[in-house]
Design a protein around this motif. Structure first.
Motif, PDB file in Angstrom:
ATOM      1  N   ALA A  97      -4.248 -13.443 -34.145  1.00  0.00           N
ATOM      2  CA  ALA A  97      -4.075 -13.694 -32.711  1.00  0.00           C
ATOM      3  C   ALA A  97      -4.003 -15.203 -32.529  1.00  0.00           C
ATOM      4  CB  ALA A  97      -5.234 -13.111 -31.913  1.00  0.00           C
ATOM      5  N   ALA A  98      -2.957 -15.658 -31.865  1.00  0.00           N
ATOM      6  CA  ALA A  98      -2.756 -17.098 -31.752  1.00  0.00           C
ATOM      7  C   ALA A  98      -2.379 -17.505 -30.346  1.00  0.00           C
ATOM      8  CB  ALA A  98      -1.650 -17.536 -32.721  1.00  0.00           C
ATOM      9  N   ARG A  99      -3.022 -18.565 -29.900  1.00  0.00           N
ATOM     10  CA  ARG A  99      -2.622 -19.249 -28.670  1.00  0.00           C
ATOM     11  C   ARG A  99      -3.095 -20.677 -28.863  1.00  0.00           C
ATOM     12  NH1 ARG A  99      -1.033 -18.553 -23.382  1.00  0.00           N
ATOM     13  NH2 ARG A  99      -1.949 -19.973 -21.858  1.00  0.00           N
ATOM     14  N   TRP A 100      -2.130 -21.564 -29.059  1.00  0.00           N
ATOM     15  CA  TRP A 100      -2.448 -22.941 -29.434  1.00  0.00           C
ATOM     16  C   TRP A 100      -3.534 -23.533 -28.555  1.00  0.00           C
ATOM     17  CZ3 TRP A 100      -2.634 -27.857 -27.557  1.00  0.00           C
ATOM     18  CH2 TRP A 100      -2.698 -28.877 -28.521  1.00  0.00           C
ATOM     19  N   PRO A 101      -4.532 -24.166 -29.161  1.00  0.00           N
ATOM     20  CA  PRO A 101      -4.737 -24.434 -30.587  1.00  0.00           C
ATOM     21  C   PRO A 101      -5.663 -23.439 -31.284  1.00  0.00           C
ATOM     22  CG  PRO A 101      -6.281 -25.738 -29.332  1.00  0.00           C
ATOM     23  CD  PRO A 101      -5.531 -24.891 -28.337  1.00  0.00           C
ATOM     24  N   ILE A 102      -5.813 -22.253 -30.689  1.00  0.00           N
ATOM     25  CA  ILE A 102      -6.780 -21.289 -31.198  1.00  0.00           C
ATOM     26  C   ILE A 102      -6.077 -20.258 -32.078  1.00  0.00           C
ATOM     27  CG2 ILE A 102      -8.510 -19.585 -30.555  1.00  0.00           C
ATOM     28  CD1 ILE A 102      -8.724 -21.049 -27.854  1.00  0.00           C
ATOM     29  N   ASP A 103      -6.772 -19.852 -33.126  1.00  0.00           N
ATOM     30  CA  ASP A 103      -6.204 -18.949 -34.118  1.00  0.00           C
ATOM     31  C   ASP A 103      -7.316 -18.038 -34.626  1.00  0.00           C
ATOM     32  OD1 ASP A 103      -4.218 -19.605 -37.129  1.00  0.00           O
ATOM     33  OD2 ASP A 103      -3.969 -18.179 -35.490  1.00  0.00           O
ATOM     34  N   TYR A 104      -7.090 -16.704 -34.585  1.00  0.00           N
ATOM     35  CA  TYR A 104      -8.088 -15.762 -35.076  1.00  0.00           C
ATOM     36  C   TYR A 104      -7.460 -14.861 -36.119  1.00  0.00           C
ATOM     37  CZ  TYR A 104     -10.544 -17.070 -30.773  1.00  0.00           C
ATOM     38  OH  TYR A 104     -11.163 -17.768 -29.756  1.00  0.00           O
ATOM     39  N   TRP A 105      -8.304 -14.440 -37.094  1.00  0.00           N
ATOM     40  CA  TRP A 105      -7.839 -13.561 -38.170  1.00  0.00           C
ATOM     41  C   TRP A 105      -8.757 -12.358 -38.322  1.00  0.00           C
ATOM     42  CZ3 TRP A 105      -3.336 -14.373 -40.779  1.00  0.00           C
ATOM     43  CH2 TRP A 105      -2.747 -15.633 -40.664  1.00  0.00           C
ATOM     44  N   GLY A 106      -8.164 -11.241 -38.714  1.00  0.00           N
ATOM     45  CA  GLY A 106      -8.944 -10.079 -39.106  1.00  0.00           C
ATOM     46  C   GLY A 106      -9.312 -10.175 -40.571  1.00  0.00           C
ATOM     47  N   GLN A 107     -10.023  -9.146 -41.038  1.00  0.00           N
ATOM     48  CA  GLN A 107     -10.523  -9.170 -42.412  1.00  0.00           C
ATOM     49  C   GLN A 107      -9.502  -8.639 -43.421  1.00  0.00           C
ATOM     50  OE1 GLN A 107     -11.116  -6.764 -40.301  1.00  0.00           O
ATOM     51  NE2 GLN A 107     -10.722  -4.906 -41.492  1.00  0.00           N
ATOM     52  N   GLY A 108      -8.462  -8.000 -42.932  1.00  0.00           N
ATOM     53  CA  GLY A 108      -7.400  -7.499 -43.796  1.00  0.00           C
ATOM     54  C   GLY A 108      -7.555  -6.035 -44.157  1.00  0.00           C
ATOM     55  N   THR A 109      -6.433  -5.393 -44.417  1.00  0.00           N
ATOM     56  CA  THR A 109      -6.421  -4.008 -44.875  1.00  0.00           C
ATOM     57  C   THR A 109      -5.405  -3.887 -46.005  1.00  0.00           C
ATOM     58  OG1 THR A 109      -6.228  -1.689 -44.155  1.00  0.00           O
ATOM     59  CG2 THR A 109      -4.703  -3.254 -43.144  1.00  0.00           C
ATOM     60  N   GLN A 110      -5.804  -3.178 -47.059  1.00  0.00           N
ATOM     61  CA  GLN A 110      -4.956  -3.081 -48.253  1.00  0.00           C
ATOM     62  C   GLN A 110      -3.873  -2.015 -48.054  1.00  0.00           C
ATOM     63  OE1 GLN A 110      -5.124  -4.807 -51.392  1.00  0.00           O
ATOM     64  NE2 GLN A 110      -3.161  -3.750 -51.696  1.00  0.00           N
ATOM     65  N   VAL A 111      -2.661  -2.382 -48.392  1.00  0.00           N
ATOM     66  CA  VAL A 111      -1.544  -1.437 -48.436  1.00  0.00           C
ATOM     67  C   VAL A 111      -1.012  -1.433 -49.867  1.00  0.00           C
ATOM     68  CG1 VAL A 111       0.802  -0.946 -47.670  1.00  0.00           C
ATOM     69  CG2 VAL A 111      -0.919  -1.701 -46.021  1.00  0.00           C
ATOM     70  N   THR A 112      -0.993  -0.261 -50.471  1.00  0.00           N
ATOM     71  CA  THR A 112      -0.497  -0.118 -51.834  1.00  0.00           C
ATOM     72  C   THR A 112       0.621   0.913 -51.850  1.00  0.00           C
ATOM     73  OG1 THR A 112      -2.672  -0.659 -52.754  1.00  0.00           O
ATOM     74  CG2 THR A 112      -1.088   0.422 -54.223  1.00  0.00           C
ATOM     75  N   VAL A 113       1.787   0.490 -52.317  1.00  0.00           N
ATOM     76  CA  VAL A 113       2.945   1.378 -52.398  1.00  0.00           C
ATOM     77  C   VAL A 113       3.222   1.642 -53.879  1.00  0.00           C
ATOM     78  CG1 VAL A 113       5.328   1.782 -51.730  1.00  0.00           C
ATOM     79  CG2 VAL A 113       3.847   0.332 -50.303  1.00  0.00           C
ATOM     80  N   SER A 114       2.951   2.858 -54.289  1.00  0.00           N
ATOM     81  CA  SER A 114       3.064   3.195 -55.705  1.00  0.00           C
ATOM     82  C   SER A 114       3.222   4.691 -55.873  1.00  0.00           C
ATOM     83  CB  SER A 114       1.817   2.721 -56.458  1.00  0.00           C
ATOM     84  OG  SER A 114       1.847   3.127 -57.809  1.00  0.00           O
ATOM     85  N   SER A 115       3.960   5.067 -56.906  1.00  0.00           N
ATOM     86  CA  SER A 115       4.088   6.486 -57.235  1.00  0.00           C
ATOM     87  C   SER A 115       3.035   6.904 -58.263  1.00  0.00           C
ATOM     88  CB  SER A 115       5.495   6.773 -57.764  1.00  0.00           C
ATOM     89  OG  SER A 115       5.792   5.936 -58.863  1.00  0.00           O
TER      90      SER A 115
END
Length: 115
Positions: A97-115
């Motif tokens: 989430a961004a609105r200058w000069p502020i910036d926020y981040w989440g912790q992330g989520t893993q995406v794995t594409v594999s057979s």
């Protein structure tokens, strides 16, 4: 202060679909430009898709036509619909989430594409 919580990642076969969600706490969600970034092992974090407060969107070339970003300001949530997934889409996906000069981040989520 804004807190971001991503969900929806997982393991999917090539050609499959996933929908990521990012729920934001705090007020004034609608004023932020919301983005999805990803980082694969050994690579730099890259912007995948972004949606502004006026719903203007842009995408990295590699996902155009396959991914769609959207937002629901009533639910303080941004989504990333991912179709026709490829192994090269494998990464940790982060919400921003961004609105200058502020910036926020989440912790992330893993995406794995594999057979």
């Amino acid at each position: 202060q804004v807190q971001l919580v991503e969900s929806g990642g997982g393991l999917v076969q090539p050609g499959g679909s996933l929908r990521l969600s990012c729920a934001a706490s705090g007020s004034r969600f609608s004023i932020y430009t919301m983005g999805w970034y990803r980082q694969a092992p050994g690579k730099q974090r890259e912007l995948v898709a972004r949606i502004t407060s006026s719903d203007s969107t842009n995408y990295v070339d590699s996902v155009k036509g396959r991914f769609t970003i959207s937002r629901d300001n009533a639910k303080n949530t941004v989504y990333l619909q991912m179709n026709s997934l490829k192994p090269e889409d494998t990464a940790v996906y982060y919400c921003n989430a961004a609105r200058w000069p502020i910036d926020y981040w989440g912790q992330g989520t893993q995406v794995t594409v594999s057979s």
